[in-house]
Design a protein around this motif. Sequence first.
Motif, PDB file in Angstrom:
ATOM      1  N   GLU A  92      58.317  46.460  65.550  1.00  0.00           N
ATOM      2  CA  GLU A  92      58.089  46.885  64.375  1.00  0.00           C
ATOM      3  C   GLU A  92      59.263  47.471  63.705  1.00  0.00           C
ATOM      4  O   GLU A  92      59.411  47.995  62.581  1.00  0.00           O
TER       5      GLU A  92
ATOM      6  N   GLN B 251      50.623  41.584  71.513  1.00  0.00           N
ATOM      7  CA  GLN B 251      51.852  41.721  71.211  1.00  0.00           C
ATOM      8  C   GLN B 251      52.592  40.406  70.813  1.00  0.00           C
ATOM      9  O   GLN B 251      53.300  40.361  70.035  1.00  0.00           O
TER      10      GLN B 251
ATOM     11  N   ASP C 125      56.266  47.585  71.161  1.00  0.00           N
ATOM     12  CA  ASP C 125      55.861  47.871  69.654  1.00  0.00           C
ATOM     13  C   ASP C 125      56.891  48.423  68.873  1.00  0.00           C
ATOM     14  O   ASP C 125      56.969  47.676  67.548  1.00  0.00           O
TER      15      ASP C 125
ATOM     16  N   LYS D 290      52.642  38.887  67.491  1.00  0.00           N
ATOM     17  CA  LYS D 290      53.297  39.367  66.354  1.00  0.00           C
ATOM     18  C   LYS D 290      54.871  38.790  66.398  1.00  0.00           C
ATOM     19  O   LYS D 290      55.813  39.153  65.750  1.00  0.00           O
TER      20      LYS D 290
END
Length: 324
Positions: free
Chosen positions: A259, A319, A255, A322
Amino acid sequence: MDNYLVSARKYRPSTFKSVVGQKALTATLKNSIATDRLAHAYLFCGSRGVGKTSCARIFAKTINCEHRTPDGDACNQCASCRDFNEGRSLNIVELDAASNNSVDDIRSLVDQVLVPPTSGRYRVFIVDEVHMLSTAAFNAFLKTLEEPPAHVIFILATTEVHKLPSTILSRCQRFDFKRIPPEAIAERLKEVAVKENLQISDDGAMLIARIADGAMRDALSLLDRCSSYEGIIDSAVVANSAGLAGREHIFELCDCILEKDAAKALEVVNKLYNDSCDMERLIIELTSHFRNLMVSKAVKNFQDMIICSQGEIEIIRQQSAKTT
């Protein structure tokens, strides 16, 4: 008090039927024995812990067995089988080429080849890690390997077949051992756990199988390490025993990367480092996770190509959404 025996030795296969993950290969070997079409030299190659030496020993025992079972395995009851199982058979000679790799060692082996079997039809010479032999040793071995006496069979085993001279390869019947599938390793671990009065969860068995990377010996060794913990051997116990980052840390680190949160990622890595996590294994696990994200993005029914629990599949799905 009985001497403790590690699981990798205690549960080593003793018949072709008990070999895990090599069904096609063991069937071929059994057929060659049943039809009496035996080559004079075999080459067993594959990664560590997949059953090369075990199969060599089983093959050696089976060809001299006096009363083979209907499915082609050794009976383990006749005099030849008993001698082998008790480690006193003179018909089977093992040489570790890693520590006996000189030309003198091979000359000594060649001298032993001339001795006929004490009982049974064959003497079997198993040379483990044969790629470690010196060039002079290989040269001294060539003539005997090509034309051994009728009562002799050679079985060469190696993890690095590319290091063998072509002159050796051309004289052997080659068998390539596959990495054992994680599902097969996990199933075997559960069987061993029952016999050892251990409790192991499905996710714990599968994590051990993933870490073992196709090697049953490594899986059983890690199970031994986990057996000192009280209670159920689950994924947390396995991760702690192996010095791994827990799956939650892998997901958290992923993550952070997606990000582009470098500060948080470094905090996670620093915590894992202070907890003595294996950093090299962390990279392998993280790379594997991103591979799973790629597979889930590219393949419709990606669950068949990913080894993880249903809960982890959901996280992978979230995930991967994304990513491109």
